[in-house]
Design a protein around this motif. Structure first.
Motif, PDB file in Angstrom:
ATOM      1  N   THR A  80       0.927  -1.042  -0.179  1.00  0.00           N
ATOM      2  CA  THR A  80      -0.062  -0.083   0.114  1.00  0.00           C
ATOM      3  C   THR A  80       0.778   1.200  -0.118  1.00  0.00           C
ATOM      4  OG1 THR A  80      -1.717  -0.997   1.126  1.00  0.00           O
ATOM      5  CG2 THR A  80      -1.737   1.309   1.456  1.00  0.00           C
ATOM      6  N   VAL A  84       0.537   4.164  -2.965  1.00  0.00           N
ATOM      7  CA  VAL A  84       0.404   5.664  -2.512  1.00  0.00           C
ATOM      8  C   VAL A  84       1.472   6.380  -2.878  1.00  0.00           C
ATOM      9  CG1 VAL A  84      -0.054   7.465  -0.374  1.00  0.00           C
ATOM     10  CG2 VAL A  84      -1.367   5.112  -0.771  1.00  0.00           C
ATOM     11  N   GLU A  88       1.334   9.677  -5.387  1.00  0.00           N
ATOM     12  CA  GLU A  88       1.515  11.074  -4.957  1.00  0.00           C
ATOM     13  C   GLU A  88       2.838  11.680  -6.178  1.00  0.00           C
ATOM     14  OE1 GLU A  88       2.640  10.295  -1.022  1.00  0.00           O
ATOM     15  OE2 GLU A  88       0.710  10.615  -0.250  1.00  0.00           O
ATOM     16  N   ASP A 110      -7.799  -0.698  -0.848  1.00  0.00           N
ATOM     17  CA  ASP A 110      -7.374   0.073   0.251  1.00  0.00           C
ATOM     18  C   ASP A 110      -7.988   1.497   0.017  1.00  0.00           C
ATOM     19  OD1 ASP A 110      -5.417   2.051   1.689  1.00  0.00           O
ATOM     20  OD2 ASP A 110      -5.105   0.249   2.523  1.00  0.00           O
ATOM     21  N   ASP A 111      -8.565   1.985   0.880  1.00  0.00           N
ATOM     22  CA  ASP A 111      -9.314   3.326   0.928  1.00  0.00           C
ATOM     23  C   ASP A 111      -8.360   4.408   0.576  1.00  0.00           C
ATOM     24  OD1 ASP A 111     -11.934   2.262   1.292  1.00  0.00           O
ATOM     25  OD2 ASP A 111     -11.726   2.796   3.359  1.00  0.00           O
ATOM     26  N   PHE A 112      -7.169   4.315   1.186  1.00  0.00           N
ATOM     27  CA  PHE A 112      -6.214   5.315   1.204  1.00  0.00           C
ATOM     28  C   PHE A 112      -5.766   5.457  -0.341  1.00  0.00           C
ATOM     29  CE2 PHE A 112      -2.134   7.746   2.539  1.00  0.00           C
ATOM     30  CZ  PHE A 112      -2.552   8.727   2.973  1.00  0.00           C
ATOM     31  N   VAL A 113      -5.497   4.420  -0.992  1.00  0.00           N
ATOM     32  CA  VAL A 113      -5.081   4.172  -2.337  1.00  0.00           C
ATOM     33  C   VAL A 113      -6.074   4.820  -3.288  1.00  0.00           C
ATOM     34  CG1 VAL A 113      -4.310   2.949  -4.072  1.00  0.00           C
ATOM     35  CG2 VAL A 113      -3.542   2.279  -1.810  1.00  0.00           C
ATOM     36  N   ARG A 114      -7.314   4.541  -2.904  1.00  0.00           N
ATOM     37  CA  ARG A 114      -8.484   4.971  -3.765  1.00  0.00           C
ATOM     38  C   ARG A 114      -8.616   6.588  -3.672  1.00  0.00           C
ATOM     39  NH1 ARG A 114     -11.263   0.538  -1.564  1.00  0.00           N
ATOM     40  NH2 ARG A 114     -12.712   2.069  -0.280  1.00  0.00           N
ATOM     41  N   TYR A 115      -8.332   7.035  -2.530  1.00  0.00           N
ATOM     42  CA  TYR A 115      -8.789   8.580  -2.137  1.00  0.00           C
ATOM     43  C   TYR A 115      -7.483   9.464  -2.857  1.00  0.00           C
ATOM     44  CZ  TYR A 115     -12.097   7.222   0.871  1.00  0.00           C
ATOM     45  OH  TYR A 115     -13.131   6.524   1.695  1.00  0.00           O
ATOM     46  N   THR A 116      -6.152   8.646  -2.682  1.00  0.00           N
ATOM     47  CA  THR A 116      -5.210   9.293  -3.187  1.00  0.00           C
ATOM     48  C   THR A 116      -4.963   9.335  -4.823  1.00  0.00           C
ATOM     49  OG1 THR A 116      -3.737   8.650  -1.403  1.00  0.00           O
ATOM     50  CG2 THR A 116      -2.400   9.458  -3.364  1.00  0.00           C
TER      51      THR A 116
END
Length: 148
Positions: A80, A84, A88, A110-116
């Motif tokens: 992950t 990310v 970025e 993973d939520d964080f990957v989707r949001y990024t």
């Protein structure tokens, strides 16, 4: 200690585990010792994902098109933090041609990957519509000096 752990038949068979148990028991008497054990575990773990993530961050400023391709491939990494970091870095590069590489990350587990990924697409789409915006976006993303 006739019936203790040290005299158990498994003691000689697992010296590494006995060392870990002794270290954990000893650290339990030191304030914040658990943090030391966590750091020790992280340092001795054979995981190079943080190194790959750092490499992805460095590629953000490399103008070579192969760097963009490498970042695009890193979006599919098993880690992950690497995914990310790659997203970025692509956003920071400001190359709208890489939007198609980012789109599959919108379905990442993973939520964080989707949001990024979503944030990167928004940034690159805006740069694509307003090419002169890159300079002002880069200027506002730098940390300001406390005296200014």
């Amino acid at each position: 200690m006739a019936n203790g752990v040290a005299n158990s038949p498994d003691c000689g068979a697992h010296p590494k585990r006995m060392t870990e148990l002794g270290l954990e028991a000893g650290i339990g008497f030191i304030p914040f010792g658990g943090l030391g054990m966590t750091a020790f575990g992280a340092l001795t773990k054979n995981d190079v994902a943080p190194v790959r993530a750092a490499a992805a961050r460095l590629l953000s400023s490399d103008p070579d098109p192969r760097s963009g391709e490498a970042l695009g491939a890193a979006i599919a990494d098993k880690s992950t933090i690497v995914r990310v970091a790659a997203l970025e870095a692509i956003a920071k590069r400001g190359d709208p041609a890489l939007i198609s590489d980012i789109q599959p990350a919108l379905s990442d587990r993973d939520d964080f990957v989707r949001y990024t990924a979503a944030a990167a697409i928004i940034r690159l789409s805006r740069l694509e519509r307003e090419p002169g915006l890159r300079v002002s976006l880069d200027a506002t993303s730098r940390p300001r000096s406390p005296g200014l």
